[in-house]
Motif scaffolding. Structure first.
Motif, PDB file in Angstrom:
ATOM      1  N   UNK A   1     -37.998  -4.129  -5.230  1.00  0.00           N
ATOM      2  CA  UNK A   1     -36.669  -4.508  -4.751  1.00  0.00           C
ATOM      3  C   UNK A   1     -36.762  -5.250  -3.425  1.00  0.00           C
ATOM      4  N   UNK A   2     -37.646  -4.807  -2.547  1.00  0.00           N
ATOM      5  CA  UNK A   2     -37.835  -5.483  -1.256  1.00  0.00           C
ATOM      6  C   UNK A   2     -38.422  -6.879  -1.456  1.00  0.00           C
ATOM      7  N   UNK A   3     -39.329  -7.032  -2.419  1.00  0.00           N
ATOM      8  CA  UNK A   3     -39.925  -8.330  -2.687  1.00  0.00           C
ATOM      9  C   UNK A   3     -38.874  -9.307  -3.223  1.00  0.00           C
ATOM     10  N   UNK A   4     -38.073  -8.850  -4.160  1.00  0.00           N
ATOM     11  CA  UNK A   4     -37.002  -9.696  -4.682  1.00  0.00           C
ATOM     12  C   UNK A   4     -35.993 -10.034  -3.589  1.00  0.00           C
ATOM     13  N   UNK A   5     -35.747  -9.091  -2.701  1.00  0.00           N
ATOM     14  CA  UNK A   5     -34.827  -9.338  -1.592  1.00  0.00           C
ATOM     15  C   UNK A   5     -35.356 -10.442  -0.684  1.00  0.00           C
TER      16      UNK A   5
END
Length: 325
Positions: free
Chosen positions: A227-231
């Protein structure tokens, strides 16, 4: 000021590090500094690094804190204009350093992207852009982001060179993540940099250790890290106006399979479908933002694939699982 710093985080990698440093020393010029950060190794990694001190290699020791911490320490220790992060178990192609120094001299850019070969046992595949090109400003980079990374990887560090001043000015650093820390750093960097020069030559060798890969291990924070990477990708697109549809789609497919693999690894020796589905659902619930959007979009794509070809769907969803049994 030297032109290029090579930062090598190393943990229990004495044999491969010795090979790598031998290659680097054989290619080095007075425009290159090398920093090895020993991350609390229990073997003789530190002594191997220190044995090259007469060849301009700086060996730094720290208590074990992970690769992100080791890279951050390496940034603090170097002073060159550009930084290249190299993994201790990989290798350089002949003439790699001279190729990069020539590119830096020829085209002044904030980031350099180059080709690599991936070695899995005796099997070698290559990824390299089809032509050298300067993207002179952030708009040009963002407009061609899908094209650039359809032929190369956005996720990795070792196929890029970064300007140290941009890292320092923007206080960029590696976050402690079980996965996705490289891609997150790259996207944060691209969001605050301007130009990108593509070098259409293979410079780096990546060694895939399939039998000892961390993909055999269950990562409790996998969904959060994804989720952090996609963010980070979403923030990059918002700040630059980039339309990274193909990157989102590629990452979404990887996420669908990745959640399954991670759940499979978390079941322990007695594997059953009920436990597998429970772990997959637990991870789904932890997804947020664009990771959640892309996961469900790709899941629907998988369902459509299943309707067209049950065999194709099973291959897509189960191939990696069977490899890791």
């Amino acid at each position: 000021m030297k032109q290029l710093a090579i930062i090598i985080p190393a943990y229990n990698a004495s044999t491969s590090l010795n090979r790598l440093l031998s290659q680097i020393v054989g290619q080095c010029t007075d425009q290159v500094e090398v920093v090895v950060v020993d991350d609390g190794s229990s073997d003789d990694t530190l002594s191997v690094a220190q044995s090259y001190s007469g060849n301009g290699v700086v060996a730094v020791h720290q208590d074990n804190a992970g690769v992100s911490s080791a890279r951050n320490r390496g940034i603090q220790e170097c002073s060159a204009q550009y930084i290249w992060f190299v993994d201790a178990d990989d290798y350089l192609k002949p003439g790699a350093i001279s190729t990069l120094l020539a590119a830096i001299e020829q085209e002044h850019a904030d980031c350099y992207l180059f080709g690599f070969e991936k070695r899995n046992g005796s099997n070698v595949t290559c990824e390299v852009n089809d032509g050298s090109r300067l993207y002179a400003d952030q708009q040009q980079v963002s407009e061609h982001i899908n094209e650039i990374f359809s032929q190369n990887l956005v996720n990795t560090l070792w196929n890029k060179v970064f300007k140290r001043e941009i890292i320092a000015t923007n206080s960029l650093h590696f976050e402690k993540m079980e996965s996705g820390e490289d891609a997150t750093f790259v996207l944060q960097y691209l969001a605050v940099s301007n130009s990108l020069y593509v070098v259409a030559q293979i410079v780096y060798g990546y060694v895939l250790h399939s039998d000892t890969s961390s993909s055999h291990v269950y990562h409790a924070q996998y969904a959060d890290d994804e989720s952090r990477m996609f963010s980070a990708l979403q923030t990059y697109c918002h700040q630059t106006g980039a339309k990274a549809g193909s990157i989102y789609a590629s990452w979404g497919k990887d996420l669908v399979i990745g959640l399954d693999i991670n759940a499979y690894n978390g079941m322990g020796p007695r594997k059953n479908y009920a436990a597998f589905r429970r772990l997959v659902n637990e991870q789904r619930q932890r997804l947020s933002g664009m990771a959640k959007v892309n996961y469900y979009a790709m899941s629907r794509w998988c369902v459509r694939l299943m309707r067209n070809s049950v065999v194709g769907y099973c291959v897509l969803r189960m191939r990696s699982l069977l490899r890791h049994d």
